[in-house]
Design an enzyme around this catalytic site. Structure first.
Site, mmCIF file in Angstrom:
data_model
loop_
_atom_site.group_PDB
_atom_site.id
_atom_site.type_symbol
_atom_site.label_atom_id
_atom_site.label_comp_id
_atom_site.label_asym_id
_atom_site.label_seq_id
_atom_site.Cartn_x
_atom_site.Cartn_y
_atom_site.Cartn_z
ATOM 1 N N LYS A 1 -8.164 53.595 75.794
ATOM 2 C CA LYS A 1 -7.080 52.929 75.049
ATOM 3 C C LYS A 1 -6.628 51.768 75.925
ATOM 4 O O LYS A 1 -5.685 51.878 76.714
ATOM 5 C CB LYS A 1 -5.952 53.923 74.754
ATOM 6 C CG LYS A 1 -4.942 53.400 73.756
ATOM 7 C CD LYS A 1 -4.004 54.509 73.317
ATOM 8 C CE LYS A 1 -2.800 53.974 72.564
ATOM 9 N NZ LYS A 1 -3.093 53.329 71.294
HETATM 10 C C1 LIG Z 1 -7.337 52.208 67.471
HETATM 11 C C2 LIG Z 1 -6.597 53.488 67.367
HETATM 12 N N1 LIG Z 1 -7.201 54.535 66.794
HETATM 13 C C3 LIG Z 1 -6.569 55.709 66.662
HETATM 14 C C4 LIG Z 1 -5.266 55.889 67.107
HETATM 15 C C5 LIG Z 1 -4.583 57.218 66.963
HETATM 16 O O1 LIG Z 1 -4.491 57.840 68.212
HETATM 17 P P1 LIG Z 1 -3.293 58.831 68.541
HETATM 18 O O2 LIG Z 1 -3.289 59.851 67.473
HETATM 19 O O3 LIG Z 1 -3.636 59.410 69.870
HETATM 20 O O4 LIG Z 1 -2.049 58.033 68.585
HETATM 21 C C6 LIG Z 1 -4.608 54.817 67.711
HETATM 22 C C7 LIG Z 1 -3.241 54.968 68.228
HETATM 23 O O5 LIG Z 1 -3.068 55.252 69.371
HETATM 24 C C8 LIG Z 1 -5.286 53.598 67.851
HETATM 25 O O6 LIG Z 1 -4.676 52.551 68.418
#
Ligand SMILES: Cc1ncc(COP(=O)(O)O)c(C=O)c1O
Length: 313
Positions: free
Chosen positions: A156
């Site tokens: 991330k």
């Molecule tokens: C590109 C992306 N995909 C999926 C998610 C969902 O991840 P999470 O459930 O850990 O927030 C996020 C958010 O963090 C994201 O930015």
């Protein structure tokens, strides 16, 4: 929604005033996008407040840093304690928590050698992310998600969100609330900031991580909840057109939580209303997060917030 400042931000082990949490314009991160970050929610409960899946988020932060060879100066336990400290010090709940590790000011070359790693944790009120009652109207983006072996999707990282911005801006300009990106092979990947789930003929599907999707913590929570509720769920590659003939489609994410989708490319999903499986999963998810159902999977970290006035968002 503009950021609502709080009093303190945690920086490298200390709380500092919000307005002093600044970085130099020559920081490596400004020029080369070298940051990894998290988004976490803290929910208000009948008896206090609790952070949802705090260790899992902080572990993903450490994993993202490891992928980018970023030496994190804090352990998992220290990061979790720091998040609790800043929430308790600011007294704001419910809130969104934003930990970020970035390469600071040192050298100007692309190589990050010689640049310090700075870690910050902020928290602030943040409400519903996906607008629209009864489901979002979304489109398939003309932009693909990151191709494998280019920018790693499992990290991330700030840089990945240039791609997310292209997907989201295109959707918004064309009158949609969000865009869904396909991967480099044309298979369904994820939203600009959400994972995606599809229901067809009573079965629940989500793309595997190999389709350039982030390993969402909410995705994992929904997989766990779905299995607990007895739904058959498969992680498998999904062709774009399955979205058009699905009975139910929904996004998951810390910001998006569980958000039903009403239409895709103006094709109505199912009967245009949040479906039965989506609703059952959302009820369980929000029930646990809001402390109205038992924390059966051990997902909540309590925080002591003495806010005289709960912040409503
Ligand atoms: C590109 C992306 N995909 C999926 C998610 C969902 O991840 P999470 O459930 O850990 O927030 C996020 C958010 O963090 C994201 O930015």
């Amino acid at each position: 929604m503009p950021i609502q400042p709080t009093s303190n931000i945690w920086h490298n082990g200390k709380l500092i005033p919000w307005e002093q949490a600044n970085i130099h314009v020559m920081s490596h991160v400004i020029h080369y996008g070298s940051s990894v970050f998290e988004g976490i929610r803290c929910y208000k409960q009948p008896h206090g407040s609790a952070v949802f899946r705090l260790p899992e988020h902080m572990q993903r932060l450490l994993d993202s840093a490891k992928i980018y060879r970023m030496d994190m100066p804090f352990t998992l336990e220290e990061l979790c304690a720091a998040a609790v400290d800043v929430i308790e010090a600011n007294g704001v709940t419910p809130c969104y928590i934003r930990p970020i590790a970035l390469r600071g000011c040192g050298e100007i070359g692309v190589s990050p050698k010689g640049t310090p790693v700075e870690v910050y944790i902020a928290n602030f009120p943040w409400g519903k992310y996906i607008p629209g009652h009864g489901g979002a109207d979304v489109c398939i983006s003309s932009w693909n998600r990151l191709a494998p072996n280019t920018l790693p999707s499992l990290a991330k990282a700030g840089a990945n969100y240039m791609n997310s911005q292209l997907i989201h801006m295109e959707a918004e300009i064309n009158g949609y609330q969000e865009g869904i990106a396909l991967d480099v092979n044309g298979l369904v990947s994820e939203g600009s900031g959400e994972n995606i789930f599809v229901v067809r003929n009573g079965l629940l599907y989500t793309p595997p991580l190999a389709n350039s999707a982030l390993s969402g913590i909410t995705r994992d929570s929904v997989l766990t909840i779905a299995r607990h509720l007895g739904f058959a769920v498969t992680e498998q590659a999904l062709p774009r057109e399955l979205l058009y003939i699905a009975d139910e489609v929904f996004f998951t994410g810390t910001a998006a939580e569980v958000s039903p989708i009403r239409s895709i490319d103006r094709i109505v999903v199912g009967d245009g209303k949040p479906g039965e499986i989506t609703t059952k999963i959302a009820d369980e998810f929000f029930g646990i997060a809001n402390g109205l159902k038992p924390d059966r999977f051990g997902w909540l970290t309590p925080v002591k917030v003495n806010a005289s006035e709960p912040v409503t968002v």
